[in-house]
Design an enzyme around this catalytic site. Structure first.
Site, PDB file in Angstrom:
ATOM      1  N   ASP A 176     -14.530   4.313  -4.269  1.00  0.00           N
ATOM      2  CA  ASP A 176     -13.089   4.191  -4.435  1.00  0.00           C
ATOM      3  C   ASP A 176     -12.705   5.167  -5.542  1.00  0.00           C
ATOM      4  OD1 ASP A 176     -10.491   3.559  -5.134  1.00  0.00           O
ATOM      5  OD2 ASP A 176     -10.876   1.428  -5.516  1.00  0.00           O
ATOM      6  N   TRP A 199     -11.398  -3.746 -10.011  1.00  0.00           N
ATOM      7  CA  TRP A 199     -11.239  -3.298  -8.631  1.00  0.00           C
ATOM      8  C   TRP A 199     -12.540  -3.309  -7.851  1.00  0.00           C
ATOM      9  CZ3 TRP A 199      -6.746  -4.504  -7.789  1.00  0.00           C
ATOM     10  CH2 TRP A 199      -5.712  -4.222  -8.672  1.00  0.00           C
ATOM     11  N   LYS A 227      -1.650   7.686  -7.606  1.00  0.00           N
ATOM     12  CA  LYS A 227      -2.034   8.008  -8.978  1.00  0.00           C
ATOM     13  C   LYS A 227      -1.916   9.516  -9.237  1.00  0.00           C
ATOM     14  CE  LYS A 227      -3.706   3.741  -9.109  1.00  0.00           C
ATOM     15  NZ  LYS A 227      -3.096   2.630  -9.848  1.00  0.00           N
TER      16      LYS A 227
END
Length: 381
Positions: free
Chosen positions: A170, A101, A194
């Site tokens: 992030d 990511w 999440k």
């Protein structure tokens, strides 16, 4: 009893939250309407958004120097919004790459900026502070706090020593899972699916002095300043997602806050990692111990061809969605806030039981593992 859902996202949600959604679904707060039908301009929804912001501020300890924004889309949209909004008059951005990511975010940022590599890893560890190299001309330093694909997590906030360069994180996959010193960040963001609700909402916490740096060419709904000026109502927001995240925030509060979430996360991951470490002849792990994620336990079978059988057997006993990310294969157990410790225990017992079956012919099964397996089978029968 519901199965244990180890999905990396969208992830499991607490049963009390799901029941509340169910009970209010046809009639939200006595309005006679579902939350799905509620106008975002109605006083109740406006109050809901303010309540969610207050809860985010309270749980994270967000100072007044930072704005709390609620954007649509997920982390991938933030890959572009961050450089669009924070480059200002600059042309350089620094990225710490520790996995899929952060690498994807770096690639997206290349559309807008010249990228300076502060650290380039291979998905097995996070860098030490001494390894992070940031040029002073950078508009910001970006990193991914927890890499879900590889199972790599920063133990703390990285310190590059680059005074004046805003730190951007992030935190999509470990948001609200431990206390964070927000004052050290120029910006942090998290897609909700999440630890904080269903997909479709992204929480952005940004230092107010970084707002207004976007050029006039940046589209209206990709400009953080527009969200701040409109009270997070630049258009019709994701009302249902905001509602669910508010319930998640209330649940976290009722369970003891972020310190308790962190304690549970450490306990869950410890249980699973110890089970894996007990059988190196069966399970392999590629992440350095110091960088192991509390959220995503990534591992492989030494005999990789047995992975489909492992997944079927796990599914048959109520352990769901343990497949690894499609780019790396293997197996992955995601242990987000809503996963009870009993889920980690059930997975650990299954890991021991599978190792037992593989070692039966060798005749060297430790008695304690045999006992665990027998108890596991009895409970599942």
């Amino acid at each position: 009893m519901r199965p244990y859902n180890f999905s990396a996202g969208p992830s499991t949600m607490p049963e009390p939250v799901l029941r509340r959604i169910r009970d209010e679904f046809l009639d939200w707060q006595g309005t006679g309407c579902s939350i799905l039908e509620a106008s975002h301009r109605s006083p109740r929804v406006v109050a809901l958004v303010k309540e969610l912001e207050a809860r985010v501020r309270s749980l994270l300890g967000v100072p007044d120097t930072h704005a709390v924004l609620f954007c649509q889309g997920g982390a991938r949209l933030q890959f572009a919004m961050v450089p669009m909004n924070l480059l200002g008059a600059g042309t350089v951005a620094s990225y710490i790459v520790t996995g899929t990511w952060s690498k994807s975010a770096e690639t997206e940022a290349m559309r807008f900026a010249r990228i300076q590599s502060a650290f380039s890893g291979n998905g097995t560890r996070t860098p030490s502070d001494e390894e992070i190299d940031v040029t002073a001309e950078s508009s910001y330093l970006y990193y991914c706090d927890n890499e879900t694909v590889h199972g790599v997590e920063f133990a703390g906030i990285p310190d590059s020593g680059a005074a004046g360069v805003p730190l951007v994180a992030d935190m999509s996959s470990n948001f609200m899972s431990r206390p964070v010193d927000v004052s050290k960040f120029g910006l942090l963001y998290a897609a909700a699916q999440k630890n904080f609700g269903p997909a479709g909402l992204t929480v952005v916490v940004v230092r107010r002095d970084l707002l207004g740096l976007a050029s006039p060419e940046v589209p209206t709904l990709l400009n953080y300043a527009v969200y701040e000026k409109t009270g997070n109502m630049p258009n019709t927001p994701a009302v249902f997602q905001l509602y669910c995240s508010n319930l998640m925030a209330a649940w976290i509060e009722s369970e003891g806050g972020l310190a308790e979430m962190d304690a549970r996360a450490r306990e869950r991951s410890r249980i699973v990692y110890e089970a894996l470490d007990a059988h190196p002849e069966v399970y392999s792990q590629r992440v350095d111990r110091a960088s192991r994620s509390r959220m995503n336990v990534v591992f492989h079978l030494v005999e990789d061809a047995l992975t489909p059988i492992f997944l079927k057997e796990a599914h048959d006993v109520g352990l769901l969605n343990l497949a690894g990310h499609r780019t790396v294969g293997g197996l992955r157990a995601s242990l987000y806030n809503a996963m009870p410790v009993s889920g980690a225990l059930a997975l650990a017992e299954f890991l021991h039981a599978r190792a037992r079956n593989q070692r039966l012919e060798q005749g060297d099964l430790p008695p304690n593992i045999a006992e665990l397996f027998d108890q596991f089978v009895e409970r599942k029968d």
